[in-house]
Design a protein around this motif. Structure first.
Motif, PDB file in Angstrom:
ATOM      1  N   LEU A  29      12.534   3.231 -13.398  1.00 15.94           N
ATOM      2  CA  LEU A  29      11.174   2.998 -13.879  1.00 15.94           C
ATOM      3  C   LEU A  29      10.767   4.051 -14.898  1.00 15.94           C
ATOM      4  O   LEU A  29      11.054   5.236 -14.737  1.00 15.94           O
ATOM      5  CB  LEU A  29      10.181   3.014 -12.712  1.00 15.94           C
ATOM      6  N   THR A  30      10.071   3.607 -15.924  1.00 15.07           N
ATOM      7  CA  THR A  30       9.523   4.527 -16.914  1.00 15.07           C
ATOM      8  C   THR A  30       8.163   5.020 -16.436  1.00 15.07           C
ATOM      9  O   THR A  30       7.550   4.406 -15.548  1.00 15.07           O
ATOM     10  CB  THR A  30       9.363   3.820 -18.267  1.00 15.07           C
ATOM     11  N   PHE A  45       0.807  -1.199   0.000  1.00 11.03           N
ATOM     12  CA  PHE A  45       0.000   0.000   0.000  1.00 11.03           C
ATOM     13  C   PHE A  45       0.850   1.263   0.000  1.00 11.03           C
ATOM     14  O   PHE A  45       0.342   2.355   0.015  1.00 11.03           O
ATOM     15  CB  PHE A  45      -0.936   0.007   1.210  1.00 11.03           C
ATOM     16  N   SER A  46       2.144   1.122   0.038  1.00  4.13           N
ATOM     17  CA  SER A  46       3.025   2.273  -0.013  1.00  4.13           C
ATOM     18  C   SER A  46       3.854   2.192  -1.280  1.00  4.13           C
ATOM     19  O   SER A  46       4.487   1.191  -1.548  1.00  4.13           O
ATOM     20  CB  SER A  46       3.941   2.291   1.218  1.00  4.13           C
ATOM     21  N   PHE A  47       3.871   3.260  -2.039  1.00  3.28           N
ATOM     22  CA  PHE A  47       4.596   3.226  -3.303  1.00  3.28           C
ATOM     23  C   PHE A  47       6.092   3.092  -3.076  1.00  3.28           C
ATOM     24  O   PHE A  47       6.825   2.629  -3.928  1.00  3.28           O
ATOM     25  CB  PHE A  47       4.307   4.491  -4.109  1.00  3.28           C
ATOM     26  N   ALA A  48       6.549   3.514  -1.882  1.00  5.24           N
ATOM     27  CA  ALA A  48       7.974   3.414  -1.588  1.00  5.24           C
ATOM     28  C   ALA A  48       8.421   1.965  -1.498  1.00  5.24           C
ATOM     29  O   ALA A  48       9.574   1.655  -1.707  1.00  5.24           O
ATOM     30  CB  ALA A  48       8.295   4.128  -0.281  1.00  5.24           C
ATOM     31  N   TYR A  49       7.462   1.077  -1.203  1.00  2.17           N
ATOM     32  CA  TYR A  49       7.800  -0.343  -1.125  1.00  2.17           C
ATOM     33  C   TYR A  49       7.324  -1.026  -2.389  1.00  2.17           C
ATOM     34  O   TYR A  49       6.143  -1.067  -2.674  1.00  2.17           O
ATOM     35  CB  TYR A  49       7.134  -0.972   0.100  1.00  2.17           C
ATOM     36  N   ALA A 100      20.136   0.319   3.680  1.00  2.00           N
ATOM     37  CA  ALA A 100      20.455  -0.374   2.430  1.00  2.00           C
ATOM     38  C   ALA A 100      19.203  -0.588   1.591  1.00  2.00           C
ATOM     39  O   ALA A 100      19.232  -0.481   0.356  1.00  2.00           O
ATOM     40  CB  ALA A 100      21.120  -1.713   2.738  1.00  2.00           C
ATOM     41  N   TYR A 101      18.098  -0.864   2.251  1.00  2.00           N
ATOM     42  CA  TYR A 101      16.822  -1.076   1.559  1.00  2.00           C
ATOM     43  C   TYR A 101      16.373   0.200   0.848  1.00  2.00           C
ATOM     44  O   TYR A 101      15.968   0.170  -0.319  1.00  2.00           O
ATOM     45  CB  TYR A 101      15.786  -1.526   2.574  1.00  2.00           C
ATOM     46  N   LYS A 102      16.440   1.349   1.536  1.00  2.00           N
ATOM     47  CA  LYS A 102      16.021   2.614   0.927  1.00  2.00           C
ATOM     48  C   LYS A 102      16.894   2.970  -0.271  1.00  2.00           C
ATOM     49  O   LYS A 102      16.391   3.448  -1.294  1.00  2.00           O
ATOM     50  CB  LYS A 102      16.081   3.736   1.970  1.00  2.00           C
ATOM     51  N   ASN A 160      15.423   3.392  -4.060  1.00  2.00           N
ATOM     52  CA  ASN A 160      15.641   4.622  -4.838  1.00  2.00           C
ATOM     53  C   ASN A 160      16.301   4.316  -6.174  1.00  2.00           C
ATOM     54  O   ASN A 160      15.953   4.905  -7.203  1.00  2.00           O
ATOM     55  CB  ASN A 160      16.503   5.594  -4.035  1.00  2.00           C
ATOM     56  N   ARG A 161      17.239   3.391  -6.157  1.00  2.00           N
ATOM     57  CA  ARG A 161      17.920   3.025  -7.401  1.00  2.00           C
ATOM     58  C   ARG A 161      16.940   2.407  -8.393  1.00  2.00           C
ATOM     59  O   ARG A 161      16.966   2.708  -9.590  1.00  2.00           O
ATOM     60  CB  ARG A 161      19.052   2.036  -7.095  1.00  2.00           C
TER      61      ARG A 161
END
Length: 214
Positions: free
Chosen positions: A121-122, A33-37, A109-111, A115-116
């Protein structure tokens, strides 16, 4: 507390700290539910994604649960979790810090990895990912709602008296008899038109046995 100290002393003797053992433990806490994940099961984006790191307490719980299960094989998981939670509360800060430091290092390390991946992503992949997140969210909500409804029905059934339950039991038996008669009539019609492929397996075997006896 004595249990944990005993286990900890064994691990120390082996030269492995709790952080070392927990570095690769556990499965991903799936929360799409979180775009960061970015979960692994979103196939429309990159091929692989990092695992979301476990919190310090979850790491500790996953490490201790097998030990508690082995010592209390008949205990429910809820009881074991309560004992583990109590053990965690009593754990000295110096020992908690091992798990907390491991979590912070893994989270950083996960963040960085997330981010990478997001930078690669297009726009179309981002739109597709957002749609999949929404679908997963709606599906999860529907499943939770269904479980709550079934639980309510189950509780209502338990609260019925024997005489009240008997009414529904009789209705179910009547439906079973009606279904059997209707199915038998339909299968006879299928036999007449040569559609044995539509018959139930038990009916096919019964017809074959009758032929063999003749």
């Amino acid at each position: 507390m004595a249990l944990f100290r005993g286990v900890w002393s064994v691990l120390s003797a082996l030269g492995k700290s709790g952080a070392d053992l927990c570095a690769g433990c556990g499965s991903r806490l799936r929360s799409p539910f979180s775009f960061a994940y970015v979960p692994r099961y979103f196939s429309s984006t990159a091929n692989s994604y990092p695992k979301k790191p476990l919190t310090s307490y979850v790491r500790f719980s996953k490490e201790q649960l097998p030990i508690f299960k082995a010592q209390n094989p008949d205990a429910k998981n809820s009881e074991l979790i309560r004992k583990i939670a109590q053990l965690w509360r009593e754990l000295p800060d110096s020992e908690k810090k091992i798990y907390e430091d491991a979590y912070r290092a893994d989270w950083q390390a996960y963040k960085e990895e997330i981010n990478r991946i997001q930078e690669q992503l297009t726009p179309s992949q981002i739109v597709s990912l957002e749609k999949e997140i929404l679908q997963k969210r709606l599906k999860r909500k529907a499943l939770i709602k269904k479980r709550v409804k079934l639980k309510t029905i189950n509780e209502n059934w338990k609260n019925l008296s024997s005489s009240q339950k008997q009414v529904y039991i009789q209705l179910a038996n009547d439906d079973k008899i009606r279904y059997y008669n209707e199915m038998k009539s339909w299968e006879e019609q299928m036999k007449e038109v040569g559609r044995n492929d539509l018959l139930r397996r038990t009916v096919k075997h019964q017809g074959k046995d009758d032929t063999d006896e003749c």
